[in-house]
Design a protein around this motif. Structure first.
Motif, PDB file in Angstrom:
ATOM      1  N   GLY A 246       0.816  -1.212   0.000  1.00  0.00           N
ATOM      2  CA  GLY A 246       0.000   0.000   0.000  1.00  0.00           C
ATOM      3  C   GLY A 246       0.849   1.263   0.000  1.00  0.00           C
ATOM      4  O   GLY A 246       0.578   2.220  -0.746  1.00  0.00           O
ATOM      5  N   ILE A 247       1.884   1.276   0.829  1.00  0.00           N
ATOM      6  CA  ILE A 247       2.747   2.455   0.922  1.00  0.00           C
ATOM      7  C   ILE A 247       3.471   2.693  -0.395  1.00  0.00           C
ATOM      8  O   ILE A 247       3.557   3.828  -0.896  1.00  0.00           O
ATOM      9  CB  ILE A 247       3.758   2.284   2.083  1.00  0.00           C
ATOM     10  CG1 ILE A 247       3.027   2.280   3.427  1.00  0.00           C
ATOM     11  CG2 ILE A 247       4.822   3.373   2.040  1.00  0.00           C
ATOM     12  CD1 ILE A 247       3.920   1.973   4.612  1.00  0.00           C
ATOM     13  N   ARG A 249       2.655   1.678  -3.415  1.00  0.00           N
ATOM     14  CA  ARG A 249       1.727   2.071  -4.495  1.00  0.00           C
ATOM     15  C   ARG A 249       1.289   3.530  -4.321  1.00  0.00           C
ATOM     16  O   ARG A 249       1.153   4.269  -5.294  1.00  0.00           O
ATOM     17  CB  ARG A 249       0.527   1.127  -4.492  1.00  0.00           C
ATOM     18  CG  ARG A 249      -0.328   1.225  -5.740  1.00  0.00           C
ATOM     19  CD  ARG A 249      -1.280   0.056  -5.867  1.00  0.00           C
ATOM     20  NE  ARG A 249      -0.598  -1.165  -6.276  1.00  0.00           N
ATOM     21  CZ  ARG A 249      -0.434  -2.238  -5.515  1.00  0.00           C
ATOM     22  NH1 ARG A 249      -0.901  -2.226  -4.272  1.00  0.00           N
ATOM     23  NH2 ARG A 249       0.185  -3.301  -5.955  1.00  0.00           N
ATOM     24  N   GLU A 250       1.105   3.934  -3.068  1.00  0.00           N
ATOM     25  CA  GLU A 250       0.689   5.309  -2.802  1.00  0.00           C
ATOM     26  C   GLU A 250       1.768   6.312  -3.190  1.00  0.00           C
ATOM     27  O   GLU A 250       1.485   7.394  -3.710  1.00  0.00           O
ATOM     28  CB  GLU A 250       0.367   5.456  -1.303  1.00  0.00           C
ATOM     29  CG  GLU A 250      -0.018   6.866  -0.895  1.00  0.00           C
ATOM     30  CD  GLU A 250      -0.188   6.986   0.616  1.00  0.00           C
ATOM     31  OE1 GLU A 250      -0.145   8.122   1.115  1.00  0.00           O
ATOM     32  OE2 GLU A 250      -0.340   5.942   1.290  1.00  0.00           O
ATOM     33  N   ARG A 251       3.032   5.935  -2.963  1.00  0.00           N
ATOM     34  CA  ARG A 251       4.119   6.894  -3.156  1.00  0.00           C
ATOM     35  C   ARG A 251       4.709   6.872  -4.569  1.00  0.00           C
ATOM     36  O   ARG A 251       5.153   7.920  -5.065  1.00  0.00           O
ATOM     37  CB  ARG A 251       5.226   6.621  -2.136  1.00  0.00           C
ATOM     38  CG  ARG A 251       4.731   6.836  -0.705  1.00  0.00           C
ATOM     39  CD  ARG A 251       5.859   7.138   0.226  1.00  0.00           C
ATOM     40  NE  ARG A 251       5.358   7.502   1.555  1.00  0.00           N
ATOM     41  CZ  ARG A 251       6.039   8.216   2.423  1.00  0.00           C
ATOM     42  NH1 ARG A 251       7.241   8.676   2.107  1.00  0.00           N
ATOM     43  NH2 ARG A 251       5.533   8.498   3.607  1.00  0.00           N
ATOM     44  N   GLY A 253       3.333   4.607  -7.287  1.00  0.00           N
ATOM     45  CA  GLY A 253       2.437   4.084  -8.308  1.00  0.00           C
ATOM     46  C   GLY A 253       2.570   2.582  -8.489  1.00  0.00           C
ATOM     47  O   GLY A 253       2.965   1.867  -7.563  1.00  0.00           O
ATOM     48  N   ARG A 279      10.933   9.591  -2.994  1.00  0.00           N
ATOM     49  CA  ARG A 279       9.555   9.375  -2.553  1.00  0.00           C
ATOM     50  C   ARG A 279       9.443   8.306  -1.473  1.00  0.00           C
ATOM     51  O   ARG A 279       8.541   8.350  -0.637  1.00  0.00           O
ATOM     52  CB  ARG A 279       8.681   8.993  -3.744  1.00  0.00           C
ATOM     53  CG  ARG A 279       8.435  10.133  -4.715  1.00  0.00           C
ATOM     54  CD  ARG A 279       7.479   9.727  -5.811  1.00  0.00           C
ATOM     55  NE  ARG A 279       7.210  10.817  -6.732  1.00  0.00           N
ATOM     56  CZ  ARG A 279       6.328  10.770  -7.714  1.00  0.00           C
ATOM     57  NH1 ARG A 279       5.620   9.653  -7.907  1.00  0.00           N
ATOM     58  NH2 ARG A 279       6.149  11.803  -8.506  1.00  0.00           N
TER      59      ARG A 279
END
Length: 310
Positions: A246-247, A249-251, A253, A279
């Motif tokens: 999750g982290i 993908r959030e930061r 992509g 990032r």
């Protein structure tokens, strides 16, 4: 395309051996002062191309010119323009290097040529064999034999040099010395065509590479351009403590996982790598990182496939 300025011209050439079409509609042009890499799987037609250029084979159709000459009709003059290093060096082991060169000169240089001994001395010096020039070739290493083979091919000062696997079976030091000789010939405005399956060799030497498969030219261009055309690079990250999907993908992509590593597309290369690291700074603990770009091996496999050839 006009012949003017080209050393070798093959235009829509076909050649069958037996019932097998070895060369299929091949068009190829070479210029002075350039090194061309002829790449292809086993049986792709590389040796057949050399035999067509030297006039050993006559094309079934199409047109071939070598320094403006028809290599079949004008075979004597054509071969004076060509130096050939075959895959098998084919030296006489009981003869010395000097004697091998004398024998070659007697066969292939015009009778009565002046300065043959001086030319032999020049060649022996060029390939660093002066100190062992009078020793039987059977005592030579593989690298020394390949260097002598290149020297033999240069004896008549040809405009075109055809090299079939020039570093086959030689050690690292000899390989790099051979590279130096070949680059020196380029500087002397010669045309060099080297057939090789060593991608690092093609990358290090060649101004242009031509990939042949089943007798057809499948791509041609500068190594850097062919690698760039293949597509994007990738960033590979190994993280401590698992992959927080999750982290990440959030930061940064989308990403994929491969063997416990995070793989991220990087079309911008080093610029994208710096941005991804920035990032993810403080969010994950990175154990190792690498930026992988397409190599000439990838280009070769992309165009010819991965199946074995006989």
């Amino acid at each position: 395309m006009a012949e003017s300025g080209y050393t070798v011209c093959l235009e829509r050439v076909d050649k069958a051996l037996g019932r097998v079409k070895r060369i299929d509609g091949l068009t190829l042009y070479t210029e002075p002062g350039k090194i061309y890499g002829l790449l292809g799987p086993n049986g792709a037609g590389k040796t057949t191309i050399f035999n067509l250029i030297t006039g050993l084979y006559k094309p079934d159709s199409g047109r071939i010119r070598v320094c403006g000459l028809d290599p079949v009709r004008d075979y004597k003059e054509t071969r004076r323009q060509i130096g050939l290093l075959p895959q098998s060096t084919a030296l006489y082991p009981e003869l010395s290097a000097r004697e091998n060169l004398r024998f070659h000169a007697a066969l292939y240089m015009p009778k009565g040529s002046r300065g043959i001994e001086r030319r032999i001395d020049e060649i022996l010096s060029l390939v660093d064999l002066s100190g062992r020039a009078d020793e039987p070739v059977k005592n030579y290493s593989g690298g020394m034999c390949r260097r002598l083979g290149i020297g033999r091919a240069l004896l008549n000062d040809p405009q075109i040099l055809l090299l079939d696997e020039p570093t086959l079976g030689v050690d690292v030091q000899s390989t790099h010395r051979i590279y130096e000789y070949i680059l020196g010939l380029k500087a002397a405005d010669k045309t060099i065509i080297t057939a090789t399956n060593v991608m690092a060799e093609a990358d290090a030497l060649c101004d242009e590479v031509i990939i042949i498969d089943r007798g057809r030219k499948v791509c041609e261009g500068r190594p850097a351009d062919l690698k760039a055309a293949l597509g994007t690079g990738t960033i590979r990250l190994t993280l401590r403590g698992g992959i927080p999907a999750g982290i990440i993908r959030e930061r940064v992509g989308d990403f994929t996982e491969d063997g416990g590593a995070v793989v991220i597309r990087a079309p911008g290369g080093e610029k994208d790598l710096a941005e991804v690291l920035e990032r993810l700074k403080g969010a994950v603990e990175i154990e190792s990182v690498s930026l992988m770009k397409p190599g000439l091996d990838d280009v070769f496999l992309h165009h010819t496939g991965k199946s074995l050839r006989d």
